[in-house]
Write a protein that holds these residues in place. Sequence first.
Motif, PDB file in Angstrom:
ATOM      1  N   VAL A   1      -7.291  -2.390  -2.909  1.00  0.00           N
ATOM      2  CA  VAL A   1      -7.491  -1.580  -4.107  1.00  0.00           C
ATOM      3  C   VAL A   1      -6.156  -1.039  -4.622  1.00  0.00           C
ATOM      4  O   VAL A   1      -5.913  -1.007  -5.839  1.00  0.00           O
ATOM      5  CB  VAL A   1      -8.472  -0.433  -3.826  1.00  0.00           C
ATOM      6  CG1 VAL A   1      -8.475   0.585  -4.967  1.00  0.00           C
ATOM      7  CG2 VAL A   1      -9.875  -0.988  -3.637  1.00  0.00           C
ATOM      8  N   LEU A   2      -5.283  -0.629  -3.728  1.00  0.00           N
ATOM      9  CA  LEU A   2      -3.953  -0.164  -4.142  1.00  0.00           C
ATOM     10  C   LEU A   2      -3.197  -1.269  -4.871  1.00  0.00           C
ATOM     11  O   LEU A   2      -2.505  -1.021  -5.864  1.00  0.00           O
ATOM     12  CB  LEU A   2      -3.149   0.305  -2.921  1.00  0.00           C
ATOM     13  CG  LEU A   2      -3.536   1.660  -2.348  1.00  0.00           C
ATOM     14  CD1 LEU A   2      -2.802   1.904  -1.037  1.00  0.00           C
ATOM     15  CD2 LEU A   2      -3.214   2.774  -3.336  1.00  0.00           C
ATOM     16  N   LYS A   3      -3.358  -2.491  -4.407  1.00  0.00           N
ATOM     17  CA  LYS A   3      -2.706  -3.635  -5.059  1.00  0.00           C
ATOM     18  C   LYS A   3      -3.270  -3.830  -6.460  1.00  0.00           C
ATOM     19  O   LYS A   3      -2.515  -4.057  -7.420  1.00  0.00           O
ATOM     20  CB  LYS A   3      -2.906  -4.899  -4.225  1.00  0.00           C
ATOM     21  CG  LYS A   3      -2.224  -6.130  -4.800  1.00  0.00           C
ATOM     22  CD  LYS A   3      -2.440  -7.347  -3.903  1.00  0.00           C
ATOM     23  CE  LYS A   3      -1.769  -8.579  -4.503  1.00  0.00           C
ATOM     24  NZ  LYS A   3      -1.989  -9.792  -3.661  1.00  0.00           N
ATOM     25  N   THR A   4      -4.595  -3.727  -6.607  1.00  0.00           N
ATOM     26  CA  THR A   4      -5.230  -3.882  -7.916  1.00  0.00           C
ATOM     27  C   THR A   4      -4.788  -2.786  -8.875  1.00  0.00           C
ATOM     28  O   THR A   4      -4.498  -3.049 -10.051  1.00  0.00           O
ATOM     29  CB  THR A   4      -6.763  -3.858  -7.773  1.00  0.00           C
ATOM     30  OG1 THR A   4      -7.174  -4.913  -6.907  1.00  0.00           O
ATOM     31  CG2 THR A   4      -7.438  -4.030  -9.123  1.00  0.00           C
ATOM     32  N   LEU A   5      -4.734  -1.550  -8.402  1.00  0.00           N
ATOM     33  CA  LEU A   5      -4.283  -0.437  -9.233  1.00  0.00           C
ATOM     34  C   LEU A   5      -2.860  -0.672  -9.717  1.00  0.00           C
ATOM     35  O   LEU A   5      -2.545  -0.472 -10.897  1.00  0.00           O
ATOM     36  CB  LEU A   5      -4.359   0.876  -8.448  1.00  0.00           C
ATOM     37  CG  LEU A   5      -5.749   1.421  -8.131  1.00  0.00           C
ATOM     38  CD1 LEU A   5      -5.643   2.601  -7.163  1.00  0.00           C
ATOM     39  CD2 LEU A   5      -6.470   1.857  -9.397  1.00  0.00           C
ATOM     40  N   SER A   6      -1.998  -1.106  -8.817  1.00  0.00           N
ATOM     41  CA  SER A   6      -0.593  -1.326  -9.157  1.00  0.00           C
ATOM     42  C   SER A   6      -0.421  -2.477 -10.138  1.00  0.00           C
ATOM     43  O   SER A   6       0.309  -2.362 -11.131  1.00  0.00           O
ATOM     44  CB  SER A   6       0.200  -1.603  -7.875  1.00  0.00           C
ATOM     45  OG  SER A   6       1.551  -1.903  -8.168  1.00  0.00           O
ATOM     46  N   GLU A   7      -1.097  -3.594  -9.898  1.00  0.00           N
ATOM     47  CA  GLU A   7      -0.933  -4.778 -10.739  1.00  0.00           C
ATOM     48  C   GLU A   7      -1.464  -4.575 -12.159  1.00  0.00           C
ATOM     49  O   GLU A   7      -0.966  -5.186 -13.107  1.00  0.00           O
ATOM     50  CB  GLU A   7      -1.645  -5.970 -10.094  1.00  0.00           C
ATOM     51  CG  GLU A   7      -0.968  -6.476  -8.826  1.00  0.00           C
ATOM     52  CD  GLU A   7      -1.725  -7.626  -8.184  1.00  0.00           C
ATOM     53  OE1 GLU A   7      -2.903  -7.831  -8.562  1.00  0.00           O
ATOM     54  OE2 GLU A   7      -1.156  -8.302  -7.320  1.00  0.00           O
ATOM     55  N   ASN A   8      -2.471  -3.705 -12.315  1.00  0.00           N
ATOM     56  CA  ASN A   8      -3.084  -3.489 -13.624  1.00  0.00           C
ATOM     57  C   ASN A   8      -2.667  -2.182 -14.283  1.00  0.00           C
ATOM     58  O   ASN A   8      -3.135  -1.867 -15.374  1.00  0.00           O
ATOM     59  CB  ASN A   8      -4.608  -3.529 -13.495  1.00  0.00           C
ATOM     60  CG  ASN A   8      -5.129  -4.896 -13.125  1.00  0.00           C
ATOM     61  OD1 ASN A   8      -5.298  -5.753 -13.982  1.00  0.00           O
ATOM     62  ND2 ASN A   8      -5.378  -5.114 -11.834  1.00  0.00           N
ATOM     63  N   ASN A   9      -1.811  -1.422 -13.597  1.00  0.00           N
ATOM     64  CA  ASN A   9      -1.365  -0.121 -14.111  1.00  0.00           C
ATOM     65  C   ASN A   9      -2.549   0.805 -14.368  1.00  0.00           C
ATOM     66  O   ASN A   9      -2.611   1.504 -15.378  1.00  0.00           O
ATOM     67  CB  ASN A   9      -0.545  -0.305 -15.391  1.00  0.00           C
ATOM     68  CG  ASN A   9       0.276   0.922 -15.741  1.00  0.00           C
ATOM     69  OD1 ASN A   9       0.671   1.695 -14.865  1.00  0.00           O
ATOM     70  ND2 ASN A   9       0.544   1.119 -17.019  1.00  0.00           N
ATOM     71  N   PHE A  10      -3.506   0.800 -13.432  1.00  0.00           N
ATOM     72  CA  PHE A  10      -4.675   1.669 -13.506  1.00  0.00           C
ATOM     73  C   PHE A  10      -4.460   2.907 -12.632  1.00  0.00           C
ATOM     74  O   PHE A  10      -3.640   2.893 -11.703  1.00  0.00           O
ATOM     75  CB  PHE A  10      -5.936   0.949 -13.005  1.00  0.00           C
ATOM     76  CG  PHE A  10      -6.404  -0.179 -13.869  1.00  0.00           C
ATOM     77  CD1 PHE A  10      -6.041  -0.278 -15.206  1.00  0.00           C
ATOM     78  CD2 PHE A  10      -7.243  -1.165 -13.345  1.00  0.00           C
ATOM     79  CE1 PHE A  10      -6.491  -1.319 -16.003  1.00  0.00           C
ATOM     80  CE2 PHE A  10      -7.692  -2.214 -14.126  1.00  0.00           C
ATOM     81  CZ  PHE A  10      -7.311  -2.294 -15.461  1.00  0.00           C
TER      82      PHE A  10
ATOM     83  N   GLY B   1      -5.093   1.563   5.595  1.00  0.00           N
ATOM     84  CA  GLY B   1      -5.123   0.353   4.784  1.00  0.00           C
ATOM     85  C   GLY B   1      -6.391  -0.459   4.913  1.00  0.00           C
ATOM     86  O   GLY B   1      -6.824  -1.110   3.952  1.00  0.00           O
ATOM     87  N   GLU B   2      -7.020  -0.427   6.090  1.00  0.00           N
ATOM     88  CA  GLU B   2      -8.194  -1.263   6.330  1.00  0.00           C
ATOM     89  C   GLU B   2      -9.518  -0.572   6.034  1.00  0.00           C
ATOM     90  O   GLU B   2     -10.574  -1.202   6.077  1.00  0.00           O
ATOM     91  CB  GLU B   2      -8.189  -1.749   7.785  1.00  0.00           C
ATOM     92  CG  GLU B   2      -7.021  -2.684   8.101  1.00  0.00           C
ATOM     93  CD  GLU B   2      -7.022  -3.155   9.540  1.00  0.00           C
ATOM     94  OE1 GLU B   2      -7.909  -2.702  10.307  1.00  0.00           O
ATOM     95  OE2 GLU B   2      -6.147  -3.954   9.901  1.00  0.00           O
ATOM     96  N   ALA B   3      -9.488   0.702   5.708  1.00  0.00           N
ATOM     97  CA  ALA B   3     -10.733   1.431   5.424  1.00  0.00           C
ATOM     98  C   ALA B   3     -11.422   0.856   4.181  1.00  0.00           C
ATOM     99  O   ALA B   3     -10.757   0.532   3.197  1.00  0.00           O
ATOM    100  CB  ALA B   3     -10.428   2.909   5.202  1.00  0.00           C
ATOM    101  N   PRO B   4     -12.751   0.690   4.202  1.00  0.00           N
ATOM    102  CA  PRO B   4     -13.468   0.210   3.012  1.00  0.00           C
ATOM    103  C   PRO B   4     -13.415   1.253   1.904  1.00  0.00           C
ATOM    104  O   PRO B   4     -13.634   2.440   2.143  1.00  0.00           O
ATOM    105  CB  PRO B   4     -14.899  -0.010   3.517  1.00  0.00           C
ATOM    106  CG  PRO B   4     -15.020   0.853   4.738  1.00  0.00           C
ATOM    107  CD  PRO B   4     -13.650   0.913   5.350  1.00  0.00           C
ATOM    108  N   ILE B   5     -13.114   0.808   0.702  1.00  0.00           N
ATOM    109  CA  ILE B   5     -12.916   1.737  -0.409  1.00  0.00           C
ATOM    110  C   ILE B   5     -14.177   2.521  -0.746  1.00  0.00           C
ATOM    111  O   ILE B   5     -14.102   3.629  -1.298  1.00  0.00           O
ATOM    112  CB  ILE B   5     -12.406   0.980  -1.654  1.00  0.00           C
ATOM    113  CG1 ILE B   5     -11.780   1.955  -2.655  1.00  0.00           C
ATOM    114  CG2 ILE B   5     -13.520   0.156  -2.289  1.00  0.00           C
ATOM    115  CD1 ILE B   5     -10.542   2.657  -2.151  1.00  0.00           C
TER     116      ILE B   5
END
Length: 217
Positions: free
Chosen positions: A28-37, A99-103
């Motif tokens: 999720v952190l990767k998705t937030l970073s890549e999309n500027n969310f 890092g491995e915790a389910p969002i």
Amino acid sequence: MESAKVSTVMQASRRLVPTSAANSVKDVLKTLSENNFVSLPIFKFPENKFMGFVDCLDIACFLVDIATKSNAGKTDAPKSTSLKTDDMETIWKRTREFGEAPIGQLVDYSNRRHQHVVISTEAPLAELVGLMTAGAHRVIAEEPGKGMDGTTLVTQSDVLRWLAADTNRVPGRERTARQLGWCDPERPVVTVKETAPAIEALQRMKEWGVAAVAIVN
């Protein structure tokens, strides 16, 4: 504004990125970073059930709890407040646990209100503004009968952008922001010194329930 609907302020170009509750915090952190969310809607699949939002404050609060826990039964490390005295094994275990915790576990983790708000695109805009005035930063807008294909994220910025395009739309525009109740003079600005460890800034965010702090010298 009286006749406007929620659909009036929606951004047609905005993509809704439905995120599975089973995804890891790291993903999720990767998705937030890549999309500027700054937040993502979390869904339980395959039911397509909307669970709520996870935003940067939820993740920051979770990080603080993981980083400062004693990890009883795993290591002999005491409760940490600065991370400066943690041994490498403790740091590694805490990093993996974070890092491995389910969002899905982080939905409404920061214990704020209105994290599960869904509204119809045909609802009056005044209803949306009322929800946001009460504390909702973003809501899910659903177009009747279209399911996920008709689902859009609407934020406070969308409403402000629409109002700014024509100030005649602003009710009570002759009054000050304080008179309109847009600011709270009793609420302090949360600060942290520029020399403070990053974990201290995150702890302050968690303590005050804010998504940002002011850096002072």
